[in-house]
Scaffold this active site. Structure first.
Site, PDB file in Angstrom:
ATOM      1  N   SER A 170       0.789  -0.993   0.087  1.00 20.03           N
ATOM      2  CA  SER A 170      -0.143   0.068  -0.042  1.00 20.03           C
ATOM      3  C   SER A 170       0.819   1.205  -0.184  1.00 20.03           C
ATOM      4  CB  SER A 170      -0.782   0.011   1.232  1.00 20.03           C
ATOM      5  OG  SER A 170      -1.786  -1.089   1.318  1.00 20.03           O
TER       6      SER A 170
ATOM      7  N   LYS B  98      -7.221   1.747  -2.959  1.00 19.51           N
ATOM      8  CA  LYS B  98      -6.837   1.284  -1.823  1.00 19.51           C
ATOM      9  C   LYS B  98      -6.870   2.416  -0.607  1.00 19.51           C
ATOM     10  CE  LYS B  98      -5.322  -1.287   1.782  1.00 19.51           C
ATOM     11  NZ  LYS B  98      -4.087  -1.865   1.767  1.00 19.51           N
TER      12      LYS B  98
ATOM     13  N   LYS C  38       0.124   5.812   8.237  1.00 16.34           N
ATOM     14  CA  LYS C  38       0.757   5.946   6.920  1.00 16.34           C
ATOM     15  C   LYS C  38      -0.409   5.771   5.832  1.00 16.34           C
ATOM     16  CE  LYS C  38       1.871   2.665   4.735  1.00 16.34           C
ATOM     17  NZ  LYS C  38       1.427   1.592   3.875  1.00 16.34           N
TER      18      LYS C  38
END
Length: 300
Positions: free
Chosen positions: A103, A178, A246
């Site tokens: 990701s 995502k 993150k």
């Protein structure tokens, strides 16, 4: 669900953490020849009984590989492994299929993809959702960005890893979807945490409450998987707060770039960042419950 492979096809798998290890194990179980590398050699050795062969380094893992898969924590990790002097692009064979399942930032995926294509590699960004259990069960949701013909070529190796595999657009689109996924999951976690702290404060039977809530419109996969472990204060990481922090940073940056309003997203990103800053970064993202407890003056 799983498709058996061509036994002569070699996969170089880079990154054998909470998600990568079970994914590599599932590829071995499906009959693929998998050579793995991780910064921690013990993670590689743990998969030897499952059929994974150890590589000395990244170059060793990808040399002569037909397919390269990366599952790494963050954009700089993928950049280093992909673009470094001893990395994937310097050592992979022309025509190899490079699938990044980490990701990372959408612009990073596009940059790496363009560089890979200039070296004669086929590249896809294919991040996943479903957490550790989904990786173990081979039931991940996989959102794939890249050329349609490359996606078609990748399906046999993606099938053992996921139940829902969808081509969502050009390079970088997988990472964009995502980022949206991570926003929705974090928002669910935050609201479930607030609801459970509220219920406990009113001395409600939370086990009963969860049962009725998840059967109605409030129900979700997040509630089914996380609500009971929240009230049990069980926060062994399936997906760490540090990584979700993150990912929400990726979302807020991409939203700012596109000038899309995300007021609730900004709040949940701040909450996740605060939980990280207060020392919960290595706990499961459901440990956002602990932050809500502290804000409510109800923590032990």
């Amino acid at each position: 669900m799983t498709a058996m492979s061509d036994a002569g096809t070699k996969i170089g798998f880079i990154g054998l953490g909470i998600m990568g290890a079970p994914m590599a194990a599932n590829l071995c179980a499906a009959g693929w020849s998998v050579v793995g590398h991780s910064r921690t050699r013990a993670k590689v050795d743990a998969l030897a009984p499952r059929g994974l062969r150890a590589a000395a380094d990244v170059a060793d893992a990808v040399r002569d590989a037909d397919i390269v898969i990366t599952m790494l924590p963050d954009s700089p990790d993928v950049e280093r492994v992909a673009l470094g002097p001893d990395g994937i692009l310097e050592n992979a064979s022309p025509g190899a299929l490079f699938i990044d399942m980490s990701s990372i930032r959408p612009d990073t995926a596009r940059c790496i993809g363009a560089e890979a294509q200039s070296r004669g590699l086929r590249f896809l960004d294919a991040p996943v959702s479903g957490g550790e259990q989904g990786a173990i069960d081979g039931t991940l949701s996989i959102m794939v960005g890249g050329p349609a013909d490359v996606v078609d070529a990748a399906m046999p190796v993606l099938n053992p890893l996921g139940r829902t595999i969808v081509h969502v657009g050009p390079l970088g689109a997988g990472q964009t979807v995502k980022a949206a996924n991570q926003l929705i999951v974090a928002g669910n976690i935050a609201l479930i945490a607030e609801a459970l702290v509220f219920l406990e404060a009113h001395k409600v039977d939370t086990t009963a409450a969860i049962s009725v809530l998840e059967a109605g419109l409030a129900g979700s996969t997040v509630m089914a998987r996380k609500a009971r472990t929240m009230v049990a204060r069980q926060f062994a990481p399936g997906f760490r707060i540090a990584l979700h922090d993150k990912d929400l940073g990726i979302f807020t940056s991409a939203a700012r770039e596109a000038r899309t309003a995300a007021p609730l997203g900004a709040v949940v990103a701040q909450l996740m960042s605060a939980a990280h800053a207060q020392g919960d970064g290595d706990l499961d993202h459901s440990a956002l419950f602990r932050l809500v407890e502290r804000l409510s003056g109800q923590s032990a």
